[in-house]
Design a protein around this motif. Structure first.
Motif, PDB file in Angstrom:
ATOM      1  N   CYS A   1       0.819  -1.217   0.000  1.00 13.43           N
ATOM      2  CA  CYS A   1       0.000   0.000   0.000  1.00 13.43           C
ATOM      3  C   CYS A   1       0.854   1.270   0.000  1.00 13.43           C
ATOM      4  O   CYS A   1       0.326   2.366  -0.174  1.00 13.43           O
ATOM      5  N   LEU A   2       2.146   1.119   0.205  1.00 16.26           N
ATOM      6  CA  LEU A   2       3.016   2.280   0.366  1.00 16.26           C
ATOM      7  C   LEU A   2       2.951   3.238  -0.818  1.00 16.26           C
ATOM      8  O   LEU A   2       2.834   4.448  -0.632  1.00 16.26           O
ATOM      9  N   GLU A   3       2.982   2.716  -2.034  1.00 17.94           N
ATOM     10  CA  GLU A   3       2.992   3.581  -3.215  1.00 17.94           C
ATOM     11  C   GLU A   3       1.749   4.472  -3.251  1.00 17.94           C
ATOM     12  O   GLU A   3       1.857   5.681  -3.475  1.00 17.94           O
ATOM     13  N   GLN A   4       0.589   3.905  -3.013  1.00 17.80           N
ATOM     14  CA  GLN A   4      -0.635   4.702  -3.047  1.00 17.80           C
ATOM     15  C   GLN A   4      -0.650   5.737  -1.925  1.00 17.80           C
ATOM     16  O   GLN A   4      -1.062   6.881  -2.126  1.00 17.80           O
ATOM     17  N   ILE A   5      -0.178   5.354  -0.753  1.00 17.44           N
ATOM     18  CA  ILE A   5      -0.125   6.289   0.372  1.00 17.44           C
ATOM     19  C   ILE A   5       0.801   7.451   0.049  1.00 17.44           C
ATOM     20  O   ILE A   5       0.488   8.610   0.317  1.00 17.44           O
ATOM     21  N   VAL A   6       1.961   7.158  -0.536  1.00 20.68           N
ATOM     22  CA  VAL A   6       2.907   8.212  -0.899  1.00 20.68           C
ATOM     23  C   VAL A   6       2.295   9.136  -1.945  1.00 20.68           C
ATOM     24  O   VAL A   6       2.403  10.364  -1.840  1.00 20.68           O
ATOM     25  N   GLU A   7       1.636   8.582  -2.945  1.00 25.12           N
ATOM     26  CA  GLU A   7       1.022   9.401  -3.988  1.00 25.12           C
ATOM     27  C   GLU A   7      -0.024  10.346  -3.404  1.00 25.12           C
ATOM     28  O   GLU A   7      -0.052  11.537  -3.735  1.00 25.12           O
ATOM     29  N   LEU A   8      -0.886   9.833  -2.540  1.00 23.60           N
ATOM     30  CA  LEU A   8      -1.914  10.669  -1.916  1.00 23.60           C
ATOM     31  C   LEU A   8      -1.292  11.729  -1.013  1.00 23.60           C
ATOM     32  O   LEU A   8      -1.740  12.880  -0.987  1.00 23.60           O
ATOM     33  N   THR A   9      -0.262  11.355  -0.277  1.00 24.46           N
ATOM     34  CA  THR A   9       0.427  12.307   0.594  1.00 24.46           C
ATOM     35  C   THR A   9       1.075  13.411  -0.221  1.00 24.46           C
ATOM     36  O   THR A   9       0.985  14.595   0.138  1.00 24.46           O
ATOM     37  N   GLU A  10       1.722  13.045  -1.322  1.00 24.90           N
ATOM     38  CA  GLU A  10       2.343  14.052  -2.185  1.00 24.90           C
ATOM     39  C   GLU A  10       1.304  15.020  -2.747  1.00 24.90           C
ATOM     40  O   GLU A  10       1.551  16.224  -2.808  1.00 24.90           O
ATOM     41  N   GLU A  11       0.154  14.500  -3.155  1.00 27.05           N
ATOM     42  CA  GLU A  11      -0.903  15.372  -3.666  1.00 27.05           C
ATOM     43  C   GLU A  11      -1.331  16.376  -2.606  1.00 27.05           C
ATOM     44  O   GLU A  11      -1.474  17.572  -2.898  1.00 27.05           O
ATOM     45  N   ASN A  12      -1.534  15.904  -1.387  1.00 27.11           N
ATOM     46  CA  ASN A  12      -1.930  16.796  -0.297  1.00 27.11           C
ATOM     47  C   ASN A  12      -0.859  17.837   0.010  1.00 27.11           C
ATOM     48  O   ASN A  12      -1.162  19.017   0.215  1.00 27.11           O
ATOM     49  N   LEU A  13       0.387  17.418   0.052  1.00 23.68           N
ATOM     50  CA  LEU A  13       1.467  18.346   0.350  1.00 23.68           C
ATOM     51  C   LEU A  13       1.672  19.359  -0.776  1.00 23.68           C
ATOM     52  O   LEU A  13       1.964  20.536  -0.514  1.00 23.68           O
ATOM     53  N   ASN A  14       1.523  18.913  -2.015  1.00 21.12           N
ATOM     54  CA  ASN A  14       1.718  19.809  -3.158  1.00 21.12           C
ATOM     55  C   ASN A  14       0.730  20.961  -3.170  1.00 21.12           C
ATOM     56  O   ASN A  14       1.030  22.033  -3.702  1.00 21.12           O
ATOM     57  N   GLU A  15      -0.449  20.766  -2.577  1.00 18.38           N
ATOM     58  CA  GLU A  15      -1.424  21.854  -2.490  1.00 18.38           C
ATOM     59  C   GLU A  15      -0.875  23.038  -1.705  1.00 18.38           C
ATOM     60  O   GLU A  15      -1.338  24.168  -1.867  1.00 18.38           O
ATOM     61  N   ASN A  16       0.113  22.779  -0.853  1.00 17.04           N
ATOM     62  CA  ASN A  16       0.741  23.830  -0.050  1.00 17.04           C
ATOM     63  C   ASN A  16       2.209  24.028  -0.417  1.00 17.04           C
ATOM     64  O   ASN A  16       2.984  24.550   0.382  1.00 17.04           O
ATOM     65  N   ASN A  17       2.575  23.589  -1.610  1.00 11.13           N
ATOM     66  CA  ASN A  17       3.945  23.732  -2.121  1.00 11.13           C
ATOM     67  C   ASN A  17       4.985  23.108  -1.194  1.00 11.13           C
ATOM     68  O   ASN A  17       6.057  23.664  -0.988  1.00 11.13           O
ATOM     69  N   ILE A  18       4.650  21.945  -0.641  1.00 10.06           N
ATOM     70  CA  ILE A  18       5.573  21.212   0.224  1.00 10.06           C
ATOM     71  C   ILE A  18       5.990  19.939  -0.500  1.00 10.06           C
ATOM     72  O   ILE A  18       5.153  19.202  -1.005  1.00 10.06           O
ATOM     73  N   GLU A  19       7.296  19.709  -0.550  1.00  6.41           N
ATOM     74  CA  GLU A  19       7.821  18.520  -1.226  1.00  6.41           C
ATOM     75  C   GLU A  19       8.101  17.422  -0.204  1.00  6.41           C
ATOM     76  O   GLU A  19       8.676  17.669   0.857  1.00  6.41           O
TER      77      GLU A  19
END
Length: 74
Positions: free
Chosen positions: A10-28
């Motif tokens: 499940c790690l890949e999907q969790i990372v993808e969703l986390t990146e999407e959420n962080l990108n909304e605030n310009n966080i890498e």
């Protein structure tokens, strides 16, 4: 996620969703900390490909005590 897969699957999907959420605030996403259930060759290769530093213990190699280590509460 559902309980029909191992955490490492499940790690890949969790990372993808986390990146999407962080990108909304310009966080890498640069680093990731997870328990040993997320450890697998595929998961670590995926994180390496994405240049994410992962701190995940190797599955099944947890040691509750370490020779030569003394814990000082204070």
């Amino acid at each position: 996620d559902f309980a029909d897969k191992r955490d490492s699957q499940c790690l890949e999907q969790i990372v993808e969703l986390t990146e999407e959420n962080l990108n909304e605030n310009n966080i890498e996403l640069q680093e990731l900390l997870a328990d040993g259930g997320y450890s697998s060759g595929e998961a670590l290769a995926y994180l390496h490909q994405k240049n994410i530093d992962a701190y995940i213990p190797n599955f099944g190699q947890y040691k509750p005590e370490r020779e030569g280590f003394t814990f000082h509460k204070e």
